[in-house]
Design a protein around this motif. Structure first.
Motif, PDB file in Angstrom:
ATOM      1  N   ILE A  56      85.593  33.823  75.157  1.00 43.19           N
ATOM      2  CA  ILE A  56      84.730  32.696  75.060  1.00 43.19           C
ATOM      3  C   ILE A  56      84.310  32.370  76.421  1.00 43.19           C
ATOM      4  CG2 ILE A  56      84.728  30.459  74.269  1.00 43.19           C
ATOM      5  CD1 ILE A  56      87.103  31.162  72.076  1.00 43.19           C
ATOM      6  N   ASP A  57      83.171  32.028  76.479  1.00 40.86           N
ATOM      7  CA  ASP A  57      82.459  31.772  77.662  1.00 40.86           C
ATOM      8  C   ASP A  57      81.734  30.370  77.565  1.00 40.86           C
ATOM      9  OD1 ASP A  57      83.341  33.915  79.616  1.00 40.86           O
ATOM     10  OD2 ASP A  57      81.943  35.020  77.798  1.00 40.86           O
ATOM     11  N   ALA A  58      81.766  29.523  78.693  1.00 41.86           N
ATOM     12  CA  ALA A  58      80.940  28.319  78.552  1.00 41.86           C
ATOM     13  C   ALA A  58      79.734  28.251  79.545  1.00 41.86           C
ATOM     14  CB  ALA A  58      81.897  27.222  79.112  1.00 41.86           C
ATOM     15  N   ILE A  59      78.686  27.843  79.434  1.00 39.11           N
ATOM     16  CA  ILE A  59      77.492  27.806  80.072  1.00 39.11           C
ATOM     17  C   ILE A  59      77.006  26.520  80.340  1.00 39.11           C
ATOM     18  CG2 ILE A  59      75.158  28.897  80.532  1.00 39.11           C
ATOM     19  CD1 ILE A  59      75.827  31.123  78.592  1.00 39.11           C
ATOM     20  N   ALA A  67      81.388  29.915  82.957  1.00 37.57           N
ATOM     21  CA  ALA A  67      82.681  30.019  83.282  1.00 37.57           C
ATOM     22  C   ALA A  67      83.451  30.443  82.187  1.00 37.57           C
ATOM     23  CB  ALA A  67      83.190  28.712  83.726  1.00 37.57           C
ATOM     24  N   PRO A  68      84.532  31.288  82.349  1.00 37.09           N
ATOM     25  CA  PRO A  68      85.296  31.867  81.400  1.00 37.09           C
ATOM     26  C   PRO A  68      86.217  30.893  80.699  1.00 37.09           C
ATOM     27  CG  PRO A  68      86.142  32.468  83.197  1.00 37.09           C
ATOM     28  CD  PRO A  68      84.922  31.957  83.817  1.00 37.09           C
ATOM     29  N   VAL A  69      86.432  30.648  79.363  1.00 36.34           N
ATOM     30  CA  VAL A  69      87.132  29.809  78.774  1.00 36.34           C
ATOM     31  C   VAL A  69      88.479  30.415  77.991  1.00 36.34           C
ATOM     32  CG1 VAL A  69      87.425  28.163  76.702  1.00 36.34           C
ATOM     33  CG2 VAL A  69      85.331  28.313  78.173  1.00 36.34           C
ATOM     34  N   TYR A  70      88.382  31.809  77.676  1.00 39.32           N
ATOM     35  CA  TYR A  70      89.475  32.300  76.983  1.00 39.32           C
ATOM     36  C   TYR A  70      88.978  34.055  76.874  1.00 39.32           C
ATOM     37  CZ  TYR A  70      92.432  34.078  73.381  1.00 39.32           C
ATOM     38  OH  TYR A  70      93.462  34.931  72.529  1.00 39.32           O
ATOM     39  N   LEU A 446      77.128  25.173  76.774  1.00 38.95           N
ATOM     40  CA  LEU A 446      76.842  25.927  75.682  1.00 38.95           C
ATOM     41  C   LEU A 446      78.171  26.713  75.571  1.00 38.95           C
ATOM     42  CD1 LEU A 446      75.378  27.446  73.354  1.00 38.95           C
ATOM     43  CD2 LEU A 446      74.123  28.634  74.920  1.00 38.95           C
ATOM     44  N   VAL A 447      78.830  26.737  74.435  1.00 38.62           N
ATOM     45  CA  VAL A 447      79.933  27.542  74.160  1.00 38.62           C
ATOM     46  C   VAL A 447      79.631  28.876  73.578  1.00 38.62           C
ATOM     47  CG1 VAL A 447      82.310  27.556  73.524  1.00 38.62           C
ATOM     48  CG2 VAL A 447      81.368  25.634  74.347  1.00 38.62           C
ATOM     49  N   LEU A 448      79.979  30.226  74.072  1.00 43.71           N
ATOM     50  CA  LEU A 448      79.452  31.349  73.388  1.00 43.71           C
ATOM     51  C   LEU A 448      80.867  32.135  73.372  1.00 43.71           C
ATOM     52  CD1 LEU A 448      76.600  32.536  75.469  1.00 43.71           C
ATOM     53  CD2 LEU A 448      76.414  31.464  73.321  1.00 43.71           C
ATOM     54  N   ALA A 449      80.939  32.391  72.047  1.00 43.79           N
ATOM     55  CA  ALA A 449      82.229  33.219  71.452  1.00 43.79           C
ATOM     56  C   ALA A 449      81.602  34.626  71.240  1.00 43.79           C
ATOM     57  CB  ALA A 449      82.899  32.652  70.513  1.00 43.79           C
ATOM     58  N   THR A 450      82.362  35.606  71.403  1.00 45.52           N
ATOM     59  CA  THR A 450      82.077  37.139  70.969  1.00 45.52           C
ATOM     60  C   THR A 450      83.290  37.752  70.555  1.00 45.52           C
ATOM     61  OG1 THR A 450      80.671  37.247  73.052  1.00 45.52           O
ATOM     62  CG2 THR A 450      81.220  39.290  71.970  1.00 45.52           C
ATOM     63  N   TRP A 451      83.304  38.161  69.423  1.00 41.13           N
ATOM     64  CA  TRP A 451      84.644  38.630  68.497  1.00 41.13           C
ATOM     65  C   TRP A 451      84.299  40.110  68.043  1.00 41.13           C
ATOM     66  CZ3 TRP A 451      88.575  36.117  70.196  1.00 41.13           C
ATOM     67  CH2 TRP A 451      88.452  34.869  70.527  1.00 41.13           C
TER      68      TRP A 451
END
Length: 478
Positions: A56-59, A67-70, A446-451
């Motif tokens: 999970i990244d935040a822009i 910035a990395p979140v998780y 903006l929170v981007l999650a890639t799974w």
């Protein structure tokens, strides 16, 4: 810690700090153990978690800074464990316990209020009804009168002790215990109508739909009003759960409530609609339900059985226990069935793909024959519905274990949303913040999650797997 395999020993926890990360191959450090413990807790001690890779990244929308979140690379094994959410207790005790508690809250909210439902619903006419299946042939059963267990099927007349076609003894003087494996088994398998039993399971949903269609008609006739006036005055709400009897046929337990036809939908109905009147209407509607379906021979007429139980809630005893029939008893009684499937050892939990799997089943012959009957009926053009093969492992029944009318109470999604909100408040009492320390605002960040899917279940015998097994064992004990 117990399990089917031997667990590695845990090094003594140091007095100061988490201890060294590196250790011998056969010793688990407390740092690793705490990480595995957090991982198991995050998935609710699920027995078969879904493994995910991703981050999970935040822009920052103003500056474009990222910035990395998780990141799952920091987790043990490099994966995130997500609860499977399976409702079946035989598959995952931990997830099924959550599902059962949600079902209890859903039913209870429609009886006493809460979760957005006003408490005034507790004064509405409300009935607990049980609609059973008809007889498809004599079976072993446990008959109880008060606290006395009666003989199963006593026959004094010698001419009635044997079936006419095959000469088998269809009498039984045994007083069966609750765990007797003979319960539900036919006394003469060749006389038992397996085809009608499977078709009843398959069409049980349609029978219930017809029941809900007939119920307002009979209620209007008993109340002395027209159907148009009844629809203008009240609405019928319900929640029902399907339960498998020992013979492998489903029956329905339902809570049926009457509400006034108002915009909010939760006002009490006119005084003429009493619980006793509702009980009479339920009995008439259940007896009126008929459905003719095609079989391998002549058309088969299906309907509900003669054993019908209707009890106004708050007024009578419940399940012959001597306890009042109140909201808690009803909610607990219904919720315990939503996590159970066919409670027969040897039956598969997943769909049967080939006929050869039926011959390899290690289950009682009665249920094995029902599976085979459903599989055969699904291939016959006279029946004309291939879905029978899809639900052969459930003896023909493909409906949901719990259904409700739209305005009976809240939904599972509402209850799960409340739980998510509560967990967010627990983790972030002062509100969630972005990586730059500001209150999280989706208009600014903006929170981007890639799974990506990495599999299901535990890959190795790890402390996380051991913890999940122990937690599941504790859940079964509770």
């Amino acid at each position: 810690m117990t399990g089917s395999g031997a667990a590695a020993p845990i090094a003594p926890e140091p007095e100061h700090g988490p201890g060294p990360v590196a250790a011998a191959d056969d010793v688990i450090t407390w740092a690793d153990f705490r990480a595995w413990e957090r991982q198991v807790k995050s998935s609710g001690a699920c027995s078969h978690p879904v493994r995910l890779h991703g981050r999970i990244d935040a822009i920052d929308l103003a500056t474009g800074e990222t910035a990395p979140v998780y990141d799952t690379s920091a987790e043990p094994g490099g994966v995130l464990h997500v609860a499977c959410g399976n409702r079946r207790e035989s598959r995952c005790p931990s997830c099924s316990a959550v599902y059962k508690r949600d079902a209890r809250q859903l039913v209870r909210a429609g009886l006493t209020g809460g979760k957005g439902v006003p408490e005034s619903v507790a004064t509405h006419p409300c009935v607990f009804a049980t609609l059973t299946a008809p007889s498809f042939g004599p079976v072993h059963s446990r008959r109880v009168r008060g606290k006395t267990v009666l003989p199963c099927r006593p026959r004094r007349d010698a001419s009635k002790r044997a079936c006419r076609e095959h000469g088998r003894d269809i009498s039984c003087n045994v007083r069966h215990s609750p765990d007797d494996p003979r319960l539900g088994r036919p006394m003469c398998p060749d006389c038992y109508d397996y085809e009608a039993a499977v078709l009843f399971n398959f069409h049980a949903g349609e029978l219930w739909r017809r029941f809900t269609t007939y119920l307002p008609r009979h209620l209007a006739r008993l109340a002395g009003v027209t159907g148009k006036r009844l629809r203008a005055e009240l609405r019928i709400r319900y929640v029902k759960v399907a339960e498998y009897q020992a013979r492998g046929v489903v029956h329905f337990h339902a809570v049926i409530r009457l509400d006034a036809n108002t915009p909010d939908g939760f006002a009490p109905p006119p005084a003429r609609y009493t619980p006793a009147l509702l009980c009479d209407a339920i009995a008439l509607a259940a007896r009126a339900v008929r459905l003719d379906v095609p079989g391998s021979g002549p058309r088969i007429r299906l309907g509900f059985g003669r054993e019908l139980d209707t009890r106004p809630i708050w007024c009578q005893d419940f399940a012959a226990t001597g306890n009042p029939l109140d909201a808690t008893a009803v909610a607990n009684y219904i919720a315990k069935y939503v996590t159970k499937a066919v409670d027969v050892p040897g039956l598969p939990d997943t769909r049967i793909r080939h006929a050869s799997e039926i011959g390899a089943l290690r289950c009682p012959a009665h249920h094995k024959r029902m599976v085979a009957t459903a599989w055969d009926l699904g291939a016959r053009t006279s029946v004309g519905d291939p879905r029978l093969r899809l639900w052969a492992h459930q003896l023909g029944y493909g409906g949901h274990p719990l259904t409700k009318s739209r305005r009976y109470s809240v939904t599972f999604g509402y209850i799960r949303g409340e739980r998510v909100t509560a967990r967010q408040l627990e983790r972030h009492p002062d509100g969630e913040r972005d990586p730059w320390g500001r209150p999280l605002d989706e208009t600014e960040v903006l929170v981007l999650a890639t799974w990506s899917y990495a599999g299901t279940g535990y890959t190795l015998r790890t402390p996380a797997a051991e913890l999940a097994l122990v937690s599941a064992d504790m859940a079964r004990g509770r």
